[in-house]
Scaffold this active site. Sequence first.
Site, short mmCIF file in Angstrom:
data_model
loop_
_atom_site.label_atom_id
_atom_site.label_comp_id
_atom_site.label_asym_id
_atom_site.label_seq_id
_atom_site.Cartn_x
_atom_site.Cartn_y
_atom_site.Cartn_z
N LYS A 223 0.82 -1.22 0.00
CA LYS A 223 0.00 0.00 0.00
C LYS A 223 0.85 1.26 0.00
CE LYS A 223 -4.40 -1.93 1.08
NZ LYS A 223 -5.44 -2.25 2.03
N ARG A 262 -3.32 -10.35 4.39
CA ARG A 262 -3.72 -10.38 2.97
C ARG A 262 -2.59 -9.76 2.16
NH1 ARG A 262 -5.98 -6.83 -0.61
NH2 ARG A 262 -7.56 -7.62 -2.05
N1 PMM Z 1 -7.49 -3.91 0.60
C1 PMM Z 1 -7.86 -3.91 -0.68
C2 PMM Z 1 -8.88 -4.76 -1.16
N2 PMM Z 1 -9.50 -5.59 -0.32
N3 PMM Z 1 -9.79 -6.46 1.85
C3 PMM Z 1 -9.47 -6.46 3.15
N4 PMM Z 1 -10.12 -7.26 4.00
N5 PMM Z 1 -8.48 -5.65 3.64
C4 PMM Z 1 -7.80 -4.79 2.86
O1 PMM Z 1 -6.92 -4.07 3.37
C5 PMM Z 1 -8.13 -4.75 1.47
C6 PMM Z 1 -9.15 -5.61 1.00
C7 PMM Z 1 -7.18 -2.97 -1.63
O2 PMM Z 1 -5.91 -3.36 -1.92
P1 PMM Z 1 -5.49 -4.11 -3.30
O3 PMM Z 1 -6.01 -3.24 -4.41
O4 PMM Z 1 -4.03 -4.19 -3.22
O5 PMM Z 1 -6.14 -5.44 -3.31
#
Ligand code: PMM
Length: 283
Positions: A223, A262
């Site tokens: 991020k 994640r």
């Molecule tokens: N961040 C993203 C998408 N989904 N779900 C959860 N539970 N926690 C998160 O921090 C989260 C998520 C966005 O990040 P990406 O675009 O790198 O997937």
Amino acid sequence: MLHPSGLPENLRNLDRTLVMGVLNVTPDSFSDGGRFDDTEIAISHAFQMIQDGADIIDIGGESTRPGSERISVQVELDRVLPVIAGLVDSGVAISIDTMRAEVARAAIEAGACMINDVSGGKSDPEMLSYVSTLTVPYILMHWRGPSNIMNTLTEYSDVVADVTSEISKQVDLAVAAGIARERIAVDPGIGFAKTVDQNWPILKHLDVLEGLGLPILMGASRKKFLGELLAKDGVVRDSDERESATTAISTLMAARGLWAVRVHDVKPTRDAIAVVDRIAKTS
Ligand code: PMM
């Protein structure tokens, strides 16, 4: 180690932090730039993440990148369902990353085994009542508003206390809707309605969120706050060069005994967890 109830059998008894591998099936996700916007490539990337040690594959069809606009339900379904269909027979644990009850329902019916709702039930009024009809885990993330305006929703009197109390209220609503508290895992939503600087106190004072007594998932991978931290000569570090920093966070989270992290690049996080786990089990 706390974990939500309703997990598949093979994930229930793992006495270590689980690794959720990110599979964004979107053309505009900042982290994979659309490289996986193709069913076949997405499926083989998922198998690679499993090979690398992912416990769960988190499939999302709608970008939540700051500033991104909503897509139609049909587009979201068309992106995620073929990928789920290509993975489900191999016994992979699939999480559906969606804010829509309709997409969650189609994904669960296609074989997904948990729901990851970045809006924590706030985006779709049908979500909590739909989840109440299931027995699978529900990941409830801190969310204040859609991605196209979330960067304007960063007023907090105390970011740690406010995020925790907003999550707690949302958990209460979920329970009131009929979702067993034991099924819920919470997530502070790194980067969602938070300035770059507001993410650090959340990580530093994680004990406050832990005070809710619920399993926690952390999504800090690649991020922007990491890119800003590692900026050189005013140039923010590219998202695919934030892996060591991501692994540092995974290591710290595993040492705290968090339920899950994640991440985009599964292998370094899985290796880090192996080290933490080995030390924890050494007398
Ligand atoms: N961040 C993203 C998408 N989904 N779900 C959860 N539970 N926690 C998160 O921090 C989260 C998520 C966005 O990040 P990406 O675009 O790198 O997937």
